[in-house]
Design an enzyme around this catalytic site. Sequence first.
Site, PDB file in Angstrom:
ATOM      1  N   LEU A 294       0.854  -1.185   0.000  1.00  0.00           N
ATOM      2  CA  LEU A 294       0.000   0.000   0.000  1.00  0.00           C
ATOM      3  C   LEU A 294       0.894   1.240   0.000  1.00  0.00           C
ATOM      4  O   LEU A 294       1.166   1.850   1.030  1.00  0.00           O
ATOM      5  CB  LEU A 294      -0.915  -0.012   1.236  1.00  0.00           C
ATOM      6  CG  LEU A 294      -1.803   1.213   1.472  1.00  0.00           C
ATOM      7  CD1 LEU A 294      -2.675   1.490   0.270  1.00  0.00           C
ATOM      8  CD2 LEU A 294      -2.646   0.997   2.712  1.00  0.00           C
TER       9      LEU A 294
ATOM     10  N   GLU B  57       1.416   4.079  -3.078  1.00  0.00           N
ATOM     11  CA  GLU B  57       1.187   4.478  -4.461  1.00  0.00           C
ATOM     12  C   GLU B  57       2.445   5.059  -5.107  1.00  0.00           C
ATOM     13  O   GLU B  57       2.714   4.819  -6.292  1.00  0.00           O
ATOM     14  CB  GLU B  57       0.036   5.475  -4.541  1.00  0.00           C
ATOM     15  CG  GLU B  57      -1.338   4.881  -4.304  1.00  0.00           C
ATOM     16  CD  GLU B  57      -1.658   4.641  -2.840  1.00  0.00           C
ATOM     17  OE1 GLU B  57      -0.856   5.062  -1.979  1.00  0.00           O
ATOM     18  OE2 GLU B  57      -2.713   4.028  -2.554  1.00  0.00           O
TER      19      GLU B  57
ATOM     20  N   GLN C  23      -5.803   1.962  -6.850  1.00  0.00           N
ATOM     21  CA  GLN C  23      -7.119   1.440  -6.487  1.00  0.00           C
ATOM     22  C   GLN C  23      -8.211   2.486  -6.709  1.00  0.00           C
ATOM     23  O   GLN C  23      -9.340   2.146  -7.056  1.00  0.00           O
ATOM     24  CB  GLN C  23      -7.115   0.952  -5.048  1.00  0.00           C
ATOM     25  CG  GLN C  23      -6.295  -0.323  -4.861  1.00  0.00           C
ATOM     26  CD  GLN C  23      -6.641  -1.060  -3.594  1.00  0.00           C
ATOM     27  OE1 GLN C  23      -7.163  -0.469  -2.639  1.00  0.00           O
ATOM     28  NE2 GLN C  23      -6.355  -2.343  -3.551  1.00  0.00           N
ATOM     29  N   PHE C  24      -7.877   3.760  -6.502  1.00  0.00           N
ATOM     30  CA  PHE C  24      -8.785   4.872  -6.780  1.00  0.00           C
ATOM     31  C   PHE C  24      -7.941   6.067  -7.209  1.00  0.00           C
ATOM     32  O   PHE C  24      -6.853   6.285  -6.672  1.00  0.00           O
ATOM     33  CB  PHE C  24      -9.619   5.255  -5.546  1.00  0.00           C
ATOM     34  CG  PHE C  24     -10.554   4.166  -5.083  1.00  0.00           C
ATOM     35  CD1 PHE C  24     -11.855   4.093  -5.573  1.00  0.00           C
ATOM     36  CD2 PHE C  24     -10.126   3.213  -4.173  1.00  0.00           C
ATOM     37  CE1 PHE C  24     -12.710   3.083  -5.149  1.00  0.00           C
ATOM     38  CE2 PHE C  24     -10.970   2.204  -3.746  1.00  0.00           C
ATOM     39  CZ  PHE C  24     -12.271   2.141  -4.235  1.00  0.00           C
TER      40      PHE C  24
ATOM     41  N   HIS D 217     -12.307   8.458  -2.467  1.00  0.00           N
ATOM     42  CA  HIS D 217     -12.502   7.348  -3.388  1.00  0.00           C
ATOM     43  C   HIS D 217     -13.171   7.784  -4.695  1.00  0.00           C
ATOM     44  O   HIS D 217     -13.133   7.046  -5.666  1.00  0.00           O
ATOM     45  CB  HIS D 217     -13.348   6.259  -2.749  1.00  0.00           C
ATOM     46  CG  HIS D 217     -12.680   5.545  -1.624  1.00  0.00           C
ATOM     47  ND1 HIS D 217     -12.396   6.142  -0.431  1.00  0.00           N
ATOM     48  CD2 HIS D 217     -12.238   4.270  -1.518  1.00  0.00           C
ATOM     49  CE1 HIS D 217     -11.814   5.277   0.371  1.00  0.00           C
ATOM     50  NE2 HIS D 217     -11.694   4.128  -0.263  1.00  0.00           N
TER      51      HIS D 217
END
Length: 326
Positions: free
Chosen positions: A58, A60, A82-83, A129
């Site tokens: 985790l 980015e 992921q978003f 998100h």
Amino acid sequence: MTRLNMLQAINTTLRGELARDERTLVLGQDVGRLGGVFRATDGLLDEFGPDRVVDMPLAEASIVGAAIGLAAAGLVPIAEMQFLGFSHQAFHQIGAQLARMRYRSQGRFPMPVVIRAPFGGGVRTPELHSEALEAQFVQSPGLSVVMPATPADAKGLLQTAVRSSDPVLFCEPLRGYRLVTGEVADGDAPVPFGKLRVARDGTDVTLVAWSAAVQVAEKAAEALAEEGISAAVVDLRTLVPLDEAGLADAVAATGRCVVVHEAPLSAGFGAEVVATVNDAAFYSLEAPVARVAAPDTPYPPGRIEDHFVPGVDRVVAAARATVKAA
């Protein structure tokens, strides 16, 4: 042709590109054993193995930084955020390193990196998100920004992105993943960047949108037709490069324009569309160009996001006012 939803089109395309070019690999948090947070990479680990479908921590910035190094070494990385809202954690790698590496190295280091990132509202996700951050990346010269609205374009534009020598931010409409379906060409069907799509013909006003906002514009056009207003719908497909000539032609054909996007109004990409129309089609305009966008506030809790994300009623009202304007 095969009927697929957006997610199936993306999964199929990733599988095809991994099979086509052994230099290609997928990396990101949970892309392997889990198959991605939305299952966009489902089944790829079993088929291509852990050296080409790589689970990352985790982090980015580390995902994008690793992709930059892999590309410099001659590979073709496809990174998953992921978003899109999480991309702030990697913006220094994307804007300051990835986007300008070819320019900085005078062409010695092409950067065939694709960053896939779901974005957009309508699915009641928490803050960070759902944000539509495309305008922030448009101001990173060297980076293409791609925003598909249909499964066919999800495949065709992703094929083009993976085969490009320059970096691409590939933004996927979150609420369209399973709701938007359509016919998708079998085999190779790359869609060129910088060429907009006319989603619906019309004569009274042109609605300009991209990604999930295209479906909102199409529904608004259907409602306007019941009032006797003929609205064209234009899907920009790619913000960088922008089809400036196609945009000017589409607006000049009706003389009136409404821009629709999910990002907040101020300095959103809609402002760039308005500036482009003013430069290229000003003398064809019969009314000021209108914008329908989110308010200039942080993304709200899911229970009230219907008041934040532009809906059909707001687009219809803006188009109606634009058509009636002197």
